[in-house]
Write a protein that holds these residues in place. Sequence first.
Motif, PDB file in Angstrom:
ATOM      1  N   LEU A   1      41.814 -36.346 -15.946  1.00  0.00           N
ATOM      2  CA  LEU A   1      40.599 -35.909 -16.613  1.00  0.00           C
ATOM      3  C   LEU A   1      40.082 -36.986 -17.562  1.00  0.00           C
ATOM      4  CD1 LEU A   1      41.604 -32.214 -17.414  1.00  0.00           C
ATOM      5  CD2 LEU A   1      40.400 -33.108 -15.415  1.00  0.00           C
ATOM      6  N   ASP A   2      38.869 -36.753 -18.054  1.00  0.00           N
ATOM      7  CA  ASP A   2      38.240 -37.740 -18.927  1.00  0.00           C
ATOM      8  C   ASP A   2      39.035 -37.990 -20.200  1.00  0.00           C
ATOM      9  OD1 ASP A   2      36.203 -38.000 -17.120  1.00  0.00           O
ATOM     10  OD2 ASP A   2      34.855 -36.612 -18.148  1.00  0.00           O
ATOM     11  N   ASP A   3      39.792 -36.981 -20.648  1.00  0.00           N
ATOM     12  CA  ASP A   3      40.555 -37.147 -21.889  1.00  0.00           C
ATOM     13  C   ASP A   3      41.950 -37.715 -21.633  1.00  0.00           C
ATOM     14  OD1 ASP A   3      41.811 -35.045 -20.702  1.00  0.00           O
ATOM     15  OD2 ASP A   3      41.694 -33.688 -22.421  1.00  0.00           O
ATOM     16  N   GLU A   4      42.157 -38.271 -20.418  1.00  0.00           N
ATOM     17  CA  GLU A   4      43.408 -38.919 -20.009  1.00  0.00           C
ATOM     18  C   GLU A   4      44.539 -37.936 -19.707  1.00  0.00           C
ATOM     19  OE1 GLU A   4      43.256 -41.938 -19.245  1.00  0.00           O
ATOM     20  OE2 GLU A   4      41.356 -42.387 -20.204  1.00  0.00           O
ATOM     21  N   SER A   5      44.274 -36.637 -19.764  1.00  0.00           N
ATOM     22  CA  SER A   5      45.297 -35.673 -19.368  1.00  0.00           C
ATOM     23  C   SER A   5      45.272 -35.516 -17.844  1.00  0.00           C
ATOM     24  CB  SER A   5      45.071 -34.323 -20.048  1.00  0.00           C
ATOM     25  OG  SER A   5      43.808 -33.798 -19.702  1.00  0.00           O
ATOM     26  N   LEU A   6      46.361 -34.987 -17.301  1.00  0.00           N
ATOM     27  CA  LEU A   6      46.472 -34.778 -15.860  1.00  0.00           C
ATOM     28  C   LEU A   6      46.364 -33.292 -15.542  1.00  0.00           C
ATOM     29  CD1 LEU A   6      49.414 -37.174 -14.902  1.00  0.00           C
ATOM     30  CD2 LEU A   6      46.981 -37.513 -14.444  1.00  0.00           C
ATOM     31  N   LEU A   7      45.566 -32.981 -14.548  1.00  0.00           N
ATOM     32  CA  LEU A   7      45.422 -31.607 -14.091  1.00  0.00           C
ATOM     33  C   LEU A   7      46.123 -31.488 -12.737  1.00  0.00           C
ATOM     34  CD1 LEU A   7      44.137 -28.778 -14.394  1.00  0.00           C
ATOM     35  CD2 LEU A   7      42.132 -29.683 -13.212  1.00  0.00           C
ATOM     36  N   ILE A   8      47.107 -30.599 -12.647  1.00  0.00           N
ATOM     37  CA  ILE A   8      47.863 -30.399 -11.415  1.00  0.00           C
ATOM     38  C   ILE A   8      47.610 -28.983 -10.915  1.00  0.00           C
ATOM     39  CG2 ILE A   8      50.168 -30.302 -10.391  1.00  0.00           C
ATOM     40  CD1 ILE A   8      51.063 -32.336 -12.482  1.00  0.00           C
ATOM     41  N   LEU A   9      47.193 -28.886  -9.650  1.00  0.00           N
ATOM     42  CA  LEU A   9      46.848 -27.592  -9.071  1.00  0.00           C
ATOM     43  C   LEU A   9      47.484 -27.462  -7.691  1.00  0.00           C
ATOM     44  CD1 LEU A   9      43.019 -27.457  -9.857  1.00  0.00           C
ATOM     45  CD2 LEU A   9      44.792 -26.120 -10.981  1.00  0.00           C
ATOM     46  N   PRO A  10      47.656 -26.216  -7.218  1.00  0.00           N
ATOM     47  CA  PRO A  10      48.050 -26.047  -5.814  1.00  0.00           C
ATOM     48  C   PRO A  10      47.042 -26.742  -4.903  1.00  0.00           C
ATOM     49  CG  PRO A  10      48.194 -23.971  -6.998  1.00  0.00           C
ATOM     50  CD  PRO A  10      47.519 -24.935  -7.924  1.00  0.00           C
ATOM     51  N   ARG A  11      47.472 -27.185  -3.752  1.00  0.00           N
ATOM     52  CA  ARG A  11      46.638 -28.012  -2.884  1.00  0.00           C
ATOM     53  C   ARG A  11      45.326 -27.334  -2.506  1.00  0.00           C
ATOM     54  NH1 ARG A  11      45.490 -29.372   2.377  1.00  0.00           N
ATOM     55  NH2 ARG A  11      45.547 -31.591   2.903  1.00  0.00           N
ATOM     56  N   ASP A  12      45.364 -26.005  -2.303  1.00  0.00           N
ATOM     57  CA  ASP A  12      44.162 -25.315  -1.844  1.00  0.00           C
ATOM     58  C   ASP A  12      43.285 -24.826  -2.989  1.00  0.00           C
ATOM     59  OD1 ASP A  12      45.866 -23.438  -2.797  1.00  0.00           O
ATOM     60  OD2 ASP A  12      45.751 -22.076  -1.076  1.00  0.00           O
ATOM     61  N   ARG A  13      43.647 -25.170  -4.211  1.00  0.00           N
ATOM     62  CA  ARG A  13      42.848 -24.776  -5.370  1.00  0.00           C
ATOM     63  C   ARG A  13      41.875 -25.894  -5.700  1.00  0.00           C
ATOM     64  NH1 ARG A  13      44.641 -21.694  -9.713  1.00  0.00           N
ATOM     65  NH2 ARG A  13      46.015 -20.701  -8.193  1.00  0.00           N
ATOM     66  N   LYS A  14      40.590 -25.606  -5.665  1.00  0.00           N
ATOM     67  CA  LYS A  14      39.587 -26.641  -5.904  1.00  0.00           C
ATOM     68  C   LYS A  14      39.503 -26.976  -7.387  1.00  0.00           C
ATOM     69  CE  LYS A  14      36.609 -25.599  -1.954  1.00  0.00           C
ATOM     70  NZ  LYS A  14      35.244 -25.213  -1.534  1.00  0.00           N
ATOM     71  N   VAL A  15      39.290 -28.248  -7.672  1.00  0.00           N
ATOM     72  CA  VAL A  15      39.088 -28.704  -9.040  1.00  0.00           C
ATOM     73  C   VAL A  15      37.596 -28.673  -9.338  1.00  0.00           C
ATOM     74  CG1 VAL A  15      39.385 -30.600 -10.660  1.00  0.00           C
ATOM     75  CG2 VAL A  15      41.102 -30.197  -8.891  1.00  0.00           C
ATOM     76  N   GLU A  16      37.252 -27.931 -10.340  1.00  0.00           N
ATOM     77  CA  GLU A  16      35.835 -27.799 -10.682  1.00  0.00           C
ATOM     78  C   GLU A  16      35.364 -29.062 -11.385  1.00  0.00           C
ATOM     79  OE1 GLU A  16      32.988 -24.389 -12.613  1.00  0.00           O
ATOM     80  OE2 GLU A  16      34.980 -24.679 -13.439  1.00  0.00           O
TER      81      GLU A  16
END
Length: 326
Positions: A38-53
């Motif tokens: 993300l823009d704030d340098e954090s990492l977003l981890i989601l299940p593969r079929d979950r879309k990142v908004e």
Amino acid sequence: MEFKKVQCVKGSYYIYLPKNWCRKFVVGEQKEISMRQLDDESLLILPRDRKVEAQKELHIEIKGNNSLEFIMNKILTAYIIGASRIIIEMEGKEKIPLDFQTQISMLTKGLLGFSIIEQDASHIEIRDLSQSNVIKATMKQMLSKVHLVFENILDVLQKPEDLVHQLQLLIAQDDIIDEYRYQIDRQTHLLLQNPSLSRQMEVSPVECLHFAQSARSLERIADHLGDIAKEIIKIFEKTHTIPKEVINLLQKSLNYYNAVMDHFYRSTATEMHSKLVDMNRIVHEIHESPPTIEEEEIYLHLDRILHHCADILEIRINSAVFRQLL
């Protein structure tokens, strides 16, 4: 918050994902996850079929029976709840009425950080061009703006040559203060929707809510100042003078507001509580002053201003105590 040890093996870095999370989402042949920085340098981890908004977008279609007020409220709501892109089009790709175009343009100018980036006869696109990490700066600007309106009212009363016109100009400043409140509401919504912004904004979600509460009290103070200006105009048009007691109590109320400003960021709960006691003394003076009928409305507004100042102090006391719990 749980901390994980990062391991380095042959130049690659690894961390272990929570076992319960993996059991739920990494099952069977599904061995992949989606990950985004993300823009704030954090990492977003989601299940593969979950879309990142990637972007919050709202499409507004103006129908034939929609009023201008309805569309304006919809745009403002989209702004406050955190939309980053707003597209406005007329039903059937017809031309957007000129009065709609004009008012949408004027509204957008008041939405801090937003701008119309594309427009033709049937299409308007509004986009957020700002950063979302400025809530403290916005709060400081709002505090200062309310102070300036307060101070300017007193300055005008000292030089009554053009009093009515000058007070009318100050009454119009209320819209600017509303814009600050909208911006703070928006930033609060963004943080609550994206907790990872907390570090970037250097404010916790709870503190952000406290800022939003304080902003509402500041907005009400500004409203009362506008009403005081209107009442002063009425008195001046009747008598061509301003009662000295009105000026005196306005000055005392401004002094109290200044004390609230001074304590807003850098005081302890004990120091702020002592100012609450001072408020009771000033309120007592207001009620002891025998106003005329014309002055009574002004005194009622001053009473409310002082109580809103006290509300802000109480909110900041809550923030100070909350920080001690962390």
